[in-house]
Design an enzyme around this catalytic site. Structure first.
Site, PDB file in Angstrom:
ATOM      1  N   CYS A  40       0.951  -1.188   0.059  1.00  0.00           N
ATOM      2  CA  CYS A  40       0.036   0.122   0.051  1.00  0.00           C
ATOM      3  C   CYS A  40       0.900   1.307   0.088  1.00  0.00           C
ATOM      4  CB  CYS A  40      -0.977  -0.013   1.322  1.00  0.00           C
ATOM      5  SG  CYS A  40      -1.992   1.085   1.465  1.00  0.00           S
ATOM      6  N   ASP A  42       0.365   3.817   1.631  1.00  0.00           N
ATOM      7  CA  ASP A  42       0.570   4.500   3.063  1.00  0.00           C
ATOM      8  C   ASP A  42       1.929   4.727   3.407  1.00  0.00           C
ATOM      9  OD1 ASP A  42       0.242   4.731   6.039  1.00  0.00           O
ATOM     10  OD2 ASP A  42      -1.839   4.343   5.800  1.00  0.00           O
ATOM     11  N   ARG A  44       3.058   4.879   6.448  1.00  0.00           N
ATOM     12  CA  ARG A  44       3.432   4.309   7.567  1.00  0.00           C
ATOM     13  C   ARG A  44       3.717   2.911   7.266  1.00  0.00           C
ATOM     14  NH1 ARG A  44      -2.423   5.215  10.239  1.00  0.00           N
ATOM     15  NH2 ARG A  44      -2.974   4.643   8.192  1.00  0.00           N
ATOM     16  N   HIS A  96      -2.505  -3.731   5.198  1.00  0.00           N
ATOM     17  CA  HIS A  96      -2.332  -3.259   6.499  1.00  0.00           C
ATOM     18  C   HIS A  96      -3.598  -2.928   6.981  1.00  0.00           C
ATOM     19  CE1 HIS A  96      -2.723   1.110   6.072  1.00  0.00           C
ATOM     20  NE2 HIS A  96      -2.703   0.767   4.800  1.00  0.00           N
ATOM     21  N   CYS A  99      -6.475   0.488   7.018  1.00  0.00           N
ATOM     22  CA  CYS A  99      -6.261   0.932   5.611  1.00  0.00           C
ATOM     23  C   CYS A  99      -7.224   2.026   5.237  1.00  0.00           C
ATOM     24  CB  CYS A  99      -6.249  -0.184   4.718  1.00  0.00           C
ATOM     25  SG  CYS A  99      -5.680   0.331   2.746  1.00  0.00           S
TER      26      CYS A  99
END
Length: 205
Positions: A40, A42, A44, A96, A99
């Site tokens: 992803c 993202d 993080r 994750h 999400c």
């Protein structure tokens, strides 16, 4: 902000060179990653950081909600390069919990172009509606949907002509599904690995 980023890069480069002299010179010559990571976007969930790997050890493709589209030429090009050129034998689809893409796919609100991209997740939500309804909360339901999205991604990667050709040539390639916990920093194996022996060549009369 940019000057701060460049300063921190300089500090990191100097520290890395001090720890391992000649590191970047060796890395520049060739890359030989062991893993191809589909994850992803993202911020993080950076692949090499959460997996405890150094640069050069993982080849990465990332997109919103780690969706595997059969028409995504960016992903397919990276997959083909990973398998045919880099010789990678371990492919990981990693989602994750928490999400934002999964949340957007289940909110019923307009999100522009993202709505088109996230359609496969909405299809999964409809297909598994009964199972998802058993979840204790909305967040648990979304987290389970994130897991299902990873499992579906593993299946879709395995069904690409790229993997099918590689397996037909005898390539020992495994496709794994993992999910990352933002709350504890741990990767979890979803036990949905697909390998060469999952596919039997078609018998023609």
């Amino acid at each position: 902000m940019l000057s701060d980023l460049l300063r921190r890069n300089g500090e990191w480069s100097a520290q890395r060179n001090a720890q391992e002299p000649g590191y970047f010179a060796r890395l520049a010559i060739r890359q030989s990653p062991e893993f191809f990571w589909i994850g992803c976007s993202d911020s993080r969930v950076p692949a090499n950081v959460v997996a405890g790997l150094d640069p050069g050890e993982v080849f990465v493709h990332r997109n919103v909600a780690n969706v595997v589209h059969s028409s995504d030429m960016n992903l397919l090009s990276a997959l083909e390069f990973a398998v045919d050129t880099l010789g990678i034998r371990e492919i990981i689809v990693c989602g994750h919990y928490g999400c934002g893409g999964v949340r957007a796919a289940t909110e019923g609100l307009p999100h522009g172009l993202a709505d088109h991209w996230l359609e496969p997740i909405r299809r999964l939500a409809r297909a598994y509606a009964i199972d998802l309804a058993r979840a204790r909360s909305v967040e648990d339901r979304r987290d389970r949907l994130a897991e299902l999205n990873v499992i579906e991604g593993v299946r879709r990667v395995s069904e690409t002509p790229i993997l099918q050709r590689a397996w037909a040539r005898g390539g020992n390639i495994n496709v794994h599904g993992l999910i990352y916990g933002l709350n504890d920093g741990l990767l979890r194996n979803l036990d949905c690995t697909v390998a060469q022996d999952h596919f039997t060549p078609e018998v023609r009369s």
